[in-house]
Motif scaffolding. Structure first.
Motif, mmCIF file in Angstrom:
data_model
loop_
_atom_site.group_PDB
_atom_site.id
_atom_site.type_symbol
_atom_site.label_atom_id
_atom_site.label_comp_id
_atom_site.label_asym_id
_atom_site.label_seq_id
_atom_site.Cartn_x
_atom_site.Cartn_y
_atom_site.Cartn_z
ATOM 1 N N LYS A 25 0.819 -1.222 0.000
ATOM 2 C CA LYS A 25 0.000 0.000 0.000
ATOM 3 C C LYS A 25 0.851 1.269 0.000
ATOM 4 C CE LYS A 25 -3.706 -2.503 0.396
ATOM 5 N NZ LYS A 25 -4.608 -2.677 -0.709
ATOM 6 N N ILE A 26 2.088 1.157 0.477
ATOM 7 C CA ILE A 26 3.026 2.290 0.502
ATOM 8 C C ILE A 26 4.356 1.809 -0.067
ATOM 9 C CG2 ILE A 26 4.355 3.914 1.924
ATOM 10 C CD1 ILE A 26 2.267 3.776 4.050
ATOM 11 N N ASP A 27 4.927 2.595 -0.951
ATOM 12 C CA ASP A 27 6.286 2.349 -1.419
ATOM 13 C C ASP A 27 7.223 2.946 -0.366
ATOM 14 O OD1 ASP A 27 8.864 3.228 -2.691
ATOM 15 O OD2 ASP A 27 7.972 2.236 -4.431
ATOM 16 N N PRO A 28 8.253 2.219 0.068
ATOM 17 C CA PRO A 28 9.144 2.736 1.119
ATOM 18 C C PRO A 28 9.829 4.061 0.786
ATOM 19 C CG PRO A 28 9.558 0.399 0.750
ATOM 20 C CD PRO A 28 8.598 0.853 -0.319
ATOM 21 N N ARG A 29 9.848 4.456 -0.486
ATOM 22 C CA ARG A 29 10.515 5.702 -0.881
ATOM 23 C C ARG A 29 9.558 6.880 -0.981
ATOM 24 N NH1 ARG A 29 12.251 4.092 -6.326
ATOM 25 N NH2 ARG A 29 10.278 3.025 -6.151
ATOM 26 N N THR A 30 8.292 6.644 -0.670
ATOM 27 C CA THR A 30 7.256 7.666 -0.802
ATOM 28 C C THR A 30 7.362 8.729 0.286
ATOM 29 O OG1 THR A 30 5.755 6.043 -1.758
ATOM 30 C CG2 THR A 30 4.744 7.990 -0.795
ATOM 31 N N PRO A 31 7.146 10.001 -0.043
ATOM 32 C CA PRO A 31 7.061 11.023 1.009
ATOM 33 C C PRO A 31 5.836 10.742 1.888
ATOM 34 C CG PRO A 31 6.961 12.021 -1.199
ATOM 35 C CD PRO A 31 6.971 10.553 -1.372
ATOM 36 N N VAL A 32 5.936 11.102 3.156
ATOM 37 C CA VAL A 32 4.864 10.832 4.112
ATOM 38 C C VAL A 32 4.476 12.125 4.813
ATOM 39 C CG1 VAL A 32 4.265 9.612 6.253
ATOM 40 C CG2 VAL A 32 5.588 8.447 4.480
ATOM 41 N N ARG A 33 3.193 12.295 4.996
ATOM 42 C CA ARG A 33 2.675 13.411 5.791
ATOM 43 C C ARG A 33 1.911 12.810 6.960
ATOM 44 N NH1 ARG A 33 -2.252 16.896 5.265
ATOM 45 N NH2 ARG A 33 -1.755 18.742 6.488
ATOM 46 N N LEU A 34 2.363 13.079 8.177
ATOM 47 C CA LEU A 34 1.670 12.627 9.379
ATOM 48 C C LEU A 34 0.701 13.713 9.811
ATOM 49 C CD1 LEU A 34 4.674 11.287 11.500
ATOM 50 C CD2 LEU A 34 3.179 9.992 9.971
ATOM 51 N N VAL A 35 -0.520 13.324 10.136
ATOM 52 C CA VAL A 35 -1.527 14.258 10.630
ATOM 53 C C VAL A 35 -1.979 13.750 11.994
ATOM 54 C CG1 VAL A 35 -3.768 15.320 10.239
ATOM 55 C CG2 VAL A 35 -2.258 14.866 8.298
ATOM 56 N N HIS A 36 -1.731 14.554 13.035
ATOM 57 C CA HIS A 36 -2.080 14.182 14.407
ATOM 58 C C HIS A 36 -3.400 14.842 14.792
ATOM 59 C CE1 HIS A 36 2.436 13.904 14.404
ATOM 60 N NE2 HIS A 36 2.063 12.686 14.770
ATOM 61 N N VAL A 37 -4.361 14.007 15.194
ATOM 62 C CA VAL A 37 -5.668 14.493 15.624
ATOM 63 C C VAL A 37 -6.059 13.758 16.901
ATOM 64 C CG1 VAL A 37 -6.433 15.094 13.286
ATOM 65 C CG2 VAL A 37 -6.872 12.800 14.171
ATOM 66 N N PRO A 38 -6.991 14.298 17.686
ATOM 67 C CA PRO A 38 -7.411 13.580 18.892
ATOM 68 C C PRO A 38 -8.080 12.241 18.569
ATOM 69 C CG PRO A 38 -8.092 15.880 18.994
ATOM 70 C CD PRO A 38 -7.567 15.640 17.616
ATOM 71 N N ASP A 39 -9.007 12.244 17.621
ATOM 72 C CA ASP A 39 -9.737 11.040 17.236
ATOM 73 C C ASP A 39 -9.933 11.031 15.730
ATOM 74 O OD1 ASP A 39 -10.600 9.703 19.844
ATOM 75 O OD2 ASP A 39 -11.256 11.774 20.173
ATOM 76 N N LEU A 40 -10.236 9.840 15.201
ATOM 77 C CA LEU A 40 -10.478 9.692 13.774
ATOM 78 C C LEU A 40 -11.934 9.355 13.517
ATOM 79 C CD1 LEU A 40 -7.309 7.620 12.873
ATOM 80 C CD2 LEU A 40 -7.748 9.998 12.267
ATOM 81 N N ASP A 41 -12.418 9.821 12.396
ATOM 82 C CA ASP A 41 -13.776 9.545 11.955
ATOM 83 C C ASP A 41 -13.771 8.187 11.246
ATOM 84 O OD1 ASP A 41 -16.261 9.494 10.763
ATOM 85 O OD2 ASP A 41 -15.844 11.147 9.389
ATOM 86 N N ASP A 42 -14.526 7.236 11.772
ATOM 87 C CA ASP A 42 -14.559 5.891 11.196
ATOM 88 C C ASP A 42 -14.957 5.901 9.724
ATOM 89 O OD1 ASP A 42 -13.920 5.118 13.726
ATOM 90 O OD2 ASP A 42 -15.828 4.152 14.163
ATOM 91 N N GLU A 43 -15.843 6.803 9.330
ATOM 92 C CA GLU A 43 -16.305 6.868 7.939
ATOM 93 C C GLU A 43 -15.161 7.193 6.982
ATOM 94 O OE1 GLU A 43 -19.395 6.115 6.744
ATOM 95 O OE2 GLU A 43 -19.820 5.475 8.798
ATOM 96 N N SER A 44 -14.249 8.060 7.409
ATOM 97 C CA SER A 44 -13.124 8.453 6.548
ATOM 98 C C SER A 44 -12.216 7.272 6.251
ATOM 99 C CB SER A 44 -12.306 9.557 7.203
ATOM 100 O OG SER A 44 -13.094 10.684 7.438
ATOM 101 N N ALA A 45 -12.121 6.345 7.182
ATOM 102 C CA ALA A 45 -11.222 5.208 7.025
ATOM 103 C C ALA A 45 -11.750 4.175 6.043
ATOM 104 C CB ALA A 45 -10.980 4.557 8.378
ATOM 105 N N LEU A 46 -13.045 4.224 5.735
ATOM 106 C CA LEU A 46 -13.624 3.221 4.841
ATOM 107 C C LEU A 46 -12.983 3.231 3.465
ATOM 108 C CD1 LEU A 46 -17.397 3.449 5.808
ATOM 109 C CD2 LEU A 46 -15.748 1.677 6.429
ATOM 110 N N SER A 47 -12.561 4.397 2.996
ATOM 111 C CA SER A 47 -11.941 4.486 1.675
ATOM 112 C C SER A 47 -10.415 4.511 1.752
ATOM 113 C CB SER A 47 -12.448 5.738 0.952
ATOM 114 O OG SER A 47 -12.057 6.892 1.678
ATOM 115 N N SER A 48 -9.855 4.215 2.925
ATOM 116 C CA SER A 48 -8.404 4.283 3.088
ATOM 117 C C SER A 48 -7.725 3.039 2.523
ATOM 118 C CB SER A 48 -8.042 4.447 4.562
ATOM 119 O OG SER A 48 -8.371 3.269 5.276
ATOM 120 N N ALA A 49 -6.427 3.175 2.244
ATOM 121 C CA ALA A 49 -5.633 2.058 1.747
ATOM 122 C C ALA A 49 -5.319 1.063 2.865
ATOM 123 C CB ALA A 49 -4.330 2.583 1.140
ATOM 124 N N TYR A 50 -5.243 1.557 4.093
ATOM 125 C CA TYR A 50 -4.942 0.712 5.247
ATOM 126 C C TYR A 50 -5.450 1.428 6.494
ATOM 127 C CZ TYR A 50 -2.441 -1.733 8.927
ATOM 128 O OH TYR A 50 -2.144 -2.438 10.064
#
Length: 179
Positions: free
Chosen positions: A136-161
């Motif tokens: 799902k991720i190439d080890p050479r890919t740039p990464v952006r970390l986003v820190h939030v208190p909680d995650l919305d379960d609905e948003s994760a439905l379309s996620s790669a992982y």
């Protein structure tokens, strides 16, 4: 095992991606079947340089990856070093970590409410390692970390992982996802 002098997000992300991407297919399969279990220990990675057990050192030298190791026969230093503990320090809302490849970064969202330092390391490391092992991720890919208190379960439905695990109260909680 990961030996850590201090929490450095660049070392953590780049080291985890490099370590996971550098595993042989056999090592990757065994580690994945063991739920990419990783122990984080406090210590100075520079004291380990030259050791054949060291596979990857983060670009800043603050974290070093050893192994994979047989859990039944861990190296002696695992008995000498203390596990990472403590309160999670204040983290920036987002962090962009360039990779070797150009292009849009892979975004990883992390729910930080109530996490200890060890919990944060475990959830982020699992996400990085398993996303690489699953392609799902190439080890050479740039990464952006986003820190939030909680995650919305609905948003994760379309996620790669997505990483879901038990929270402190015993209920399942969404901790991370790759957007």
């Amino acid at each position: 095992m990961v030996v850590m002098r201090r929490l450095d997000l660049g070392d953590l992300v780049h080291g985890a991606l490099e370590f996971t991407g550098g595993l042989s297919p056999e090592e990757a399969d065994i580690w994945y079947r063991n739920w990419t279990r990783t122990r984080f220990l406090l210590g100075n990675p520079h004291n380990l340089l030259g050791s054949p057990a060291v596979r990857t050192v983060g670009p800043g030298g603050h974290l070093a990856w050893l192994g994979p190791v047989d859990v039944a026969r861990p190296p002696g230093l695992s008995r000498l070093l203390k596990p990472v503990t403590g309160r999670l320090p204040e983290l920036p809302p987002s962090v962009h970590l360039p990779g070797e490849r150009r292009g849009a970064p892979c975004e990883i969202r992390i729910a930080c409410r109530g996490l200890t330092t060890a919990g944060y390391l475990i959830h982020l490391h699992h996400t990085l390692a398993e996303a690489v092992l699953l392609g799902k991720i190439d080890p050479r890919t740039p990464v952006r970390l986003v820190h939030v208190p909680d995650l919305d379960d609905e948003s994760a439905l379309s996620s790669a992982y997505a990483r879901v695990h038990y929270g402190a109260d015993g209920t399942l909680r969404l901790y991370t996802f790759v957007a």
